[in-house]
Scaffold this motif. Structure first.
Motif, PDB file in Angstrom:
ATOM      1  N   ARG A 141      15.155   6.437  -0.736  1.00 40.93           N
ATOM      2  CA  ARG A 141      15.965   5.788  -2.254  1.00 40.93           C
ATOM      3  C   ARG A 141      16.332   4.323  -2.140  1.00 40.93           C
ATOM      4  O   ARG A 141      15.857   3.539  -2.081  1.00 40.93           O
ATOM      5  N   THR A 168      13.784  -2.909  -0.455  1.00 41.24           N
ATOM      6  CA  THR A 168      11.878  -3.273  -1.187  1.00 41.24           C
ATOM      7  C   THR A 168      12.180  -3.950  -1.743  1.00 41.24           C
ATOM      8  O   THR A 168      10.904  -5.089  -2.057  1.00 41.24           O
ATOM      9  N   ARG A 183      15.850   2.829   1.228  1.00 44.40           N
ATOM     10  CA  ARG A 183      14.503   2.307   1.576  1.00 44.40           C
ATOM     11  C   ARG A 183      13.484   1.415   0.626  1.00 44.40           C
ATOM     12  O   ARG A 183      13.345   0.271   0.531  1.00 44.40           O
ATOM     13  N   ALA A 184      13.517   2.521  -1.055  1.00 42.06           N
ATOM     14  CA  ALA A 184      12.817   1.858  -1.726  1.00 42.06           C
ATOM     15  C   ALA A 184      13.556  -0.170  -2.421  1.00 42.06           C
ATOM     16  O   ALA A 184      13.820  -0.428  -2.799  1.00 42.06           O
ATOM     17  N   ARG A 238       6.785  -3.391  -2.888  1.00 42.41           N
ATOM     18  CA  ARG A 238       5.910  -3.839  -2.068  1.00 42.41           C
ATOM     19  C   ARG A 238       5.134  -4.459  -2.404  1.00 42.41           C
ATOM     20  O   ARG A 238       4.626  -5.766  -1.453  1.00 42.41           O
ATOM     21  N   GLU A 268       8.776   2.604  -3.664  1.00 41.88           N
ATOM     22  CA  GLU A 268       8.779   1.597  -2.931  1.00 41.88           C
ATOM     23  C   GLU A 268       7.107   0.870  -2.931  1.00 41.88           C
ATOM     24  O   GLU A 268       7.607  -0.102  -2.409  1.00 41.88           O
ATOM     25  N   ASP A 269       6.718   1.038  -2.802  1.00 43.62           N
ATOM     26  CA  ASP A 269       5.631   0.661  -2.903  1.00 43.62           C
ATOM     27  C   ASP A 269       4.943  -0.340  -3.651  1.00 43.62           C
ATOM     28  O   ASP A 269       4.308  -1.278  -3.915  1.00 43.62           O
ATOM     29  N   THR A 289       9.024   6.631  -2.695  1.00 50.73           N
ATOM     30  CA  THR A 289       7.635   6.247  -1.908  1.00 50.73           C
ATOM     31  C   THR A 289       6.649   5.665  -3.336  1.00 50.73           C
ATOM     32  O   THR A 289       6.756   4.504  -3.576  1.00 50.73           O
TER      33      THR A 289
END
Length: 401
Positions: free
Chosen positions: A104, A110, A106-107, A29, A25-26, A22
């Motif tokens: 992971r 990104t 998804r990160a 982003r 990813e943030d 998380t």
């Protein structure tokens, strides 16, 4: 100095569980150059429950939900069963092997760069922070690697190597040791197993100071327990739990064990270039052992703190991760800590605890707080009624039923 030392990142996130993924990813982003370092083949022992607040806040797709729970059954030391139905909702169950890898990936989509390896240490050279780790190639050969970074997010779980090296007090964190076995689920209608119900066992032979669980995962079931008591046979206890739950004849798919922190650390940063998240910071709820939502929320706060640090260079920004977490959830953790210390201390008290769970006011407020992560203040009379009921149980005026 090898080739990877020429690589420089804004942030290196150590640990690819829900908190680390998380955070990565943030940060990616937000436009930062991020490396996500994770060990290969690691699956945390976990019941896998995520509340609606987690599903909504972190956009968890429905295909990752392997079971939807609409009831919890509390089993007392003498075998009394108290069902706590969920009205108008459900608790989602995920399989950590699939769930963590999704986060992971998804990160990575990104923009985070994934690396597989084992964290070794942090060093500093001419004001540069260097993360050392050991990678393994396709032939199984180990190789020492290192990269430069401005900041490290330590999300490498309980007994975090990053925390132990960099954060004062990390070596004094209290733990419960958790162990579970993933087994095949019985067919519908076989025995007393229910794929839409979580069973929680408050029995000394299963766990002398915590609890045992039977959590459905669709085609499989997580059967496990936790304890802080040294020398207690976790395998024998889990075998007894499987027998009690009618799962002794099911196939065992895998076994996993790990320490689970029971109290947030007093500091989550080193005042320089490291901030912690998830189990590394100690954010597993006492009494319930719930950790996924708190890990992801902690990862989000660590990312916010890291972003502020990178933008301003002010190391005080790193301390905001813990301050914001404790402001949002510190009271709940304090209440749950008191509950665990008192109600789990003996089978006599746990018998009374399960009896309290029969109360409709207790059930409603418990589910509201668990599912939406807010202490319910809208019904003051219900809180007053619960207070006096608890007092009656504590003084022995009410017998367990």
């Amino acid at each position: 100095m090898n080739m990877n030392e020429a690589q420089t990142y804004d942030v290196v996130v150590v640990g690819g569980g829900p908190s680390g993924a998380t955070a990565a990813e943030d940060l990616a982003r937000q436009g930062h150059k991020v490396m996500l370092l994770d060990r290969a083949g690691r699956i945390k022992p976990c019941g896998g429950a995520i509340p609606p607040a987690c599903i909504d806040e972190f956009a968890i797709p429905d295909e990752l939900i392997v079971a939807k729970i609409t009831c919890a059954r509390m089993v007392s030391p003498v075998g009394r069963e108290v069902d706590m139905p969920i009205t108008g909702g459900f608790v989602g169950m995920v399989d950590r092997a699939t769930f963590d890898e999704y986060l992971r990936e998804r990160a990575a989509k990104t923009g985070a760069v994934r690396r597989t390896g084992m964290f070794s240490r942090i060093s500093r050279e001419h004001e540069a922070t260097i993360v050392h780790y050991e990678s393994i190639d396709e032939n199984g050969k180990k190789q020492a690697e290192s990269v430069r970074t401005r900041l490290v997010v330590g999300a490498d779980g309980a007994a975090s190597a990053v925390a132990l090296q960099e954060v004062k007090g990390a070596d004094r964190a209290p733990y419960v040791y958790a162990y579970h076995e993933i087994v095949t689920a019985p067919k519908k209608g076989e025995g007393k197993f229910d794929g839409t119900r979580c069973d929680v066992y408050y029995q000394g032979p299963v766990s002398p100071d915590f609890y045992g669980w039977v959590f459905p995962h669709g085609d499989t079931v997580s059967v496990g327990m936790g304890t802080a008591k040294k020398g207690f046979s976790i395998r024998n206890a889990t075998g007894l739990l499987r027998e009690s739950a009618g799962l002794s004849g099911t196939k065992t798919i895998r076994r996993e064990g790990a320490p689970i922190p029971m109290k947030p650390l007093k500091s989550w940063d080193n005042g320089r270039d490291v901030v912690l998240a998830g189990d590394a910071a100690g954010v597993v709820a006492p009494a319930s052992g719930e950790g996924i939502y708190y890990a992801m929320y902690g990862g989000k706060l660590a990312a916010d703190a890291a972003h502020q640090f990178l933008a301003t260079g002010d190391v005080k920004a790193l301390a905001m991760a813990r301050k914001r977490f404790m402001k949002a959830h510190g009271r709940v953790f304090w209440i749950l800590g008191i509950m665990q210390k008192f109600w789990y201390s003996s089978d006599k008290r746990r018998e009374r605890f399960v009896s309290i769970c029969r109360d409709k006011d207790v059930q409603e407020l418990t589910w509201q707080a668990y599912m939406y992560k807010k202490l319910v203040r809208a019904k003051p009379m219900a809180h007053i009624r619960i207070f006096f009921k608890d007092l009656a149980h504590l003084t022995g005026l009410v017998k367990p039923s």
